[in-house]
Motif scaffolding. Structure first.
Motif, PDB file in Angstrom:
ATOM      1  N   ARG A  92       0.845  -1.397   0.012  1.00  0.00           N
ATOM      2  CA  ARG A  92      -0.033  -0.038   0.101  1.00  0.00           C
ATOM      3  C   ARG A  92       0.743   1.246  -0.057  1.00  0.00           C
ATOM      4  O   ARG A  92       0.299   2.476   0.278  1.00  0.00           O
ATOM      5  CB  ARG A  92      -0.880  -0.060   1.245  1.00  0.00           C
ATOM      6  CG  ARG A  92      -1.983  -1.135   1.131  1.00  0.00           C
ATOM      7  CD  ARG A  92      -2.968  -0.875   1.949  1.00  0.00           C
ATOM      8  NE  ARG A  92      -3.892   0.333   1.768  1.00  0.00           N
ATOM      9  CZ  ARG A  92      -4.252   1.416   2.741  1.00  0.00           C
ATOM     10  NH1 ARG A  92      -4.074   0.955   3.997  1.00  0.00           N
ATOM     11  NH2 ARG A  92      -4.654   2.454   2.610  1.00  0.00           N
ATOM     12  N   GLY A  93       2.173   1.206  -0.033  1.00  0.00           N
ATOM     13  CA  GLY A  93       3.043   2.397  -0.067  1.00  0.00           C
ATOM     14  C   GLY A  93       3.233   3.081   1.094  1.00  0.00           C
ATOM     15  O   GLY A  93       3.681   4.013   1.239  1.00  0.00           O
ATOM     16  N   ILE A  94       2.756   2.402   2.408  1.00  0.00           N
ATOM     17  CA  ILE A  94       3.275   2.915   3.592  1.00  0.00           C
ATOM     18  C   ILE A  94       4.557   2.485   4.086  1.00  0.00           C
ATOM     19  O   ILE A  94       5.008   1.390   4.156  1.00  0.00           O
ATOM     20  CB  ILE A  94       2.034   2.512   4.469  1.00  0.00           C
ATOM     21  CG1 ILE A  94       0.778   2.720   3.981  1.00  0.00           C
ATOM     22  CG2 ILE A  94       2.021   2.550   6.029  1.00  0.00           C
ATOM     23  CD1 ILE A  94      -0.517   1.987   4.895  1.00  0.00           C
ATOM     24  N   VAL A  95       5.165   3.624   4.566  1.00  0.00           N
ATOM     25  CA  VAL A  95       6.504   3.254   5.300  1.00  0.00           C
ATOM     26  C   VAL A  95       6.614   2.954   6.614  1.00  0.00           C
ATOM     27  O   VAL A  95       5.890   3.651   7.366  1.00  0.00           O
ATOM     28  CB  VAL A  95       7.629   4.461   4.993  1.00  0.00           C
ATOM     29  CG1 VAL A  95       8.718   4.468   5.628  1.00  0.00           C
ATOM     30  CG2 VAL A  95       7.795   4.782   3.417  1.00  0.00           C
ATOM     31  N   TYR A  96       6.654   1.603   7.041  1.00  0.00           N
ATOM     32  CA  TYR A  96       6.687   1.161   8.382  1.00  0.00           C
ATOM     33  C   TYR A  96       7.997   1.178   8.950  1.00  0.00           C
ATOM     34  O   TYR A  96       8.779   0.413   8.396  1.00  0.00           O
ATOM     35  CB  TYR A  96       6.080  -0.141   8.172  1.00  0.00           C
ATOM     36  CG  TYR A  96       6.283  -0.880   9.570  1.00  0.00           C
ATOM     37  CD1 TYR A  96       5.425  -0.177  10.832  1.00  0.00           C
ATOM     38  CD2 TYR A  96       7.094  -2.012   9.703  1.00  0.00           C
ATOM     39  CE1 TYR A  96       5.487  -0.819  11.987  1.00  0.00           C
ATOM     40  CE2 TYR A  96       6.867  -2.562  11.016  1.00  0.00           C
ATOM     41  CZ  TYR A  96       6.226  -2.012  12.207  1.00  0.00           C
ATOM     42  OH  TYR A  96       6.355  -2.533  13.380  1.00  0.00           O
ATOM     43  N   ALA A  97       8.205   1.958   9.883  1.00  0.00           N
ATOM     44  CA  ALA A  97       9.450   1.998  10.815  1.00  0.00           C
ATOM     45  C   ALA A  97       9.378   0.627  11.949  1.00  0.00           C
ATOM     46  O   ALA A  97       8.497   0.903  12.927  1.00  0.00           O
ATOM     47  CB  ALA A  97       9.901   3.246  11.406  1.00  0.00           C
ATOM     48  N   PRO A  98      10.432  -0.132  11.683  1.00  0.00           N
ATOM     49  CA  PRO A  98      10.221  -1.429  12.638  1.00  0.00           C
ATOM     50  C   PRO A  98      10.076  -1.021  14.076  1.00  0.00           C
ATOM     51  O   PRO A  98      11.358  -0.196  14.518  1.00  0.00           O
ATOM     52  CB  PRO A  98      11.313  -2.166  12.242  1.00  0.00           C
ATOM     53  CG  PRO A  98      11.644  -1.925  10.863  1.00  0.00           C
ATOM     54  CD  PRO A  98      11.296  -0.502  10.714  1.00  0.00           C
ATOM     55  N   ASP A  99       9.227  -1.498  14.767  1.00  0.00           N
ATOM     56  CA  ASP A  99       9.012  -1.008  16.226  1.00  0.00           C
ATOM     57  C   ASP A  99      10.221  -1.304  17.147  1.00  0.00           C
ATOM     58  O   ASP A  99      10.826  -0.514  17.872  1.00  0.00           O
ATOM     59  CB  ASP A  99       7.749  -1.906  16.914  1.00  0.00           C
ATOM     60  CG  ASP A  99       7.866  -3.176  16.400  1.00  0.00           C
ATOM     61  OD1 ASP A  99       8.547  -3.727  16.020  1.00  0.00           O
ATOM     62  OD2 ASP A  99       6.415  -3.584  16.778  1.00  0.00           O
TER      63      ASP A  99
END
Ligand code: NAD
Length: 368
Positions: A291-298
């Protein structure tokens, strides 16, 4: 407590320990029982290749023992990768105490728990987690040196939450740079879910930079207090996950990125403090990527807390704590690059780099 991807019934069908979905080649699971104090605890040592297994103790009124076991397995594994990706010489461990911290936690129970920690001779080092206070760690310290997060007056590093929030803020800036080409958060609409110890300090950083902050919490008092203090908008809609924001910062409970939420999130960046945000890391990380969302690993960006307690073991000061925490910004960007180069999710990229470090160290250790 969320079991994230298994129900109590499903858990019961499996073999109790090695057959758990969350079992991931953990080295040692210790069940601690003391009739006199009512202590029922589980210590999970996931991996000790990089060093002693460090991780906090969580006290929670789990509905079943299965939930407690599942939680300690997931959390201890997360600590292994958190320490490795941050470059700390620590393994991953965690402990859970079954019970309501408000009514069942006594000095005697904490002392007994400390004795169990001590019996592991330093293979596991404890610290605070949910349901624990610095004063509880001080009690544990009376019976064992294998504890961090004790009070500053006893040589401890104090409350880790402000450092955690700083790391999350920097990880968020890195993620914004990746998504928008600039790490400036001024004018960005940010939703902070959970304005507790970490969330409030994050709101402080964001407000100072000129972000447009919306806050959400189940605690109305906190909402009123933090909302007024930072002039933040309070989320009043009925579907937080479809809120019209640029950045979503989960800072309350884990597993909020799940089947019910990942398809409707409008934010283009996700960066927050909560542990285990992806309900299923193999499924939901991929959907966010598509979906083109940038997820910063928790486990990467919320490592400020562990950097802070590690200082107690390594005897370094505030300056080094801040330097190590600031490095979260660069590491986050490196992980985004690695993810693109290797066509994988950001979460998988962080796990892969961490696992490579562990494998390398294992090889070195075997040659000694
Ligand atoms: P906290 O208990 O101080 O704050 C959590 C806040 O979330 C509370 O205000 C609570 O009311 C709120 N909350 C709980 N359930 C909610 C829900 N369903 N919706 C909205 N709000 C809800 O905890 P914290 O120390 O600020 O930690 C926040 C998260 O970050 C936790 O997941 C924790 O495991 C993680 N974390 C914290 C640290 C640290 O240094 N404190 C370090 C690493 C990770």
């Amino acid at each position: 407590m969320s079991t994230a991807f298994t129900t109590g019934k499903e858990l019961q069908k499996m073999d109790p320990v090695f057959g758990q979905l969350s079992f991931n080649d953990h080295e040692q699971i210790v069940f601690c029982n003391d009739k006199d104090t009512g202590l029922k605890a589980i210590i999970g040592i996931h991996n000790s290749v990089m060093g002693p297994a460090l991780g906090g103790t969580r006290m929670y009124n789990y509905a079943t023992e299965w939930e407690a076991l599942n939680d300690v397995l997931r959390l201890s594994r997360g600590m292994t990768y958190k320490a490795a990706i941050t470059g700390l010489n620590l393994g991953g461990g965690k402990a859970v105490i079954i019970g309501d911290p408000k009514t069942q936690k006594t000095p005697e129970l904490m002392r007994k728990f400390g004795e169990f920690v001590h019996s592991l001779s330093g293979r596991y080092i404890t610290a605070e987690d949910m349901g624990m206070e610095t004063s509880d760690m001080d009690i544990v310290r009376d019976v064992t040196p294998y504890v961090t997060g004790i009070s500053e007056s006893r040589g401890g590093s104090g409350n880790p939450s402000p450092i955690t929030a700083y790391g999350v803020y920097l990880g968020m800036k890195a993620a914004a740079k990746q998504q928008y080409g600039s790490d400036v958060l001024s004018g960005k609409k940010v939703l902070v879910q959970g304005i507790g110890h970490v969330g409030e300090t994050l709101v402080d950083y964001l407000t100072k930079e000129g972000a447009i902050v919306t806050i959400a919490d189940i605690n109305e008092e906190r909402l009123a207090e933090v909302g007024a203090k930072y002039n933040a908008e309070i989320y009043r809609g009925d579907d937080l996950y479809s809120a019209d924001v640029d950045i979503y910062a989960p800072c309350a409970m884990g597993a909020t990125l799940n089947d019910a939420t990942v398809h409707k999130i409008k934010a283009k960046v996700i960066a927050g403090a909560a542990n285990n945000q992806l309900a299923d890391e193999n499924v939901h990380g991929k959907i966010l990527q598509e979906r083109g969302i940038v997820y910063a690993p928790d486990f990467l960006i919320n490592a400020g807390g562990i950097i802070n307690v590690y200082a107690e073991l390594e005897h370094y000061g505030k300056e080094e704590i801040m330097r190590k925490t600031e490095n979260i910004y660069n590491t986050t960007l490196e992980i985004f690059d690695f993810a693109i180069a290797n066509k994988m999710t950001t979460h998988k990229a962080a796990l892969t780099i961490a696992q490579n470090r562990i494998d390398q160290r294992k090889l070195e250790n075997s040659k000694k």
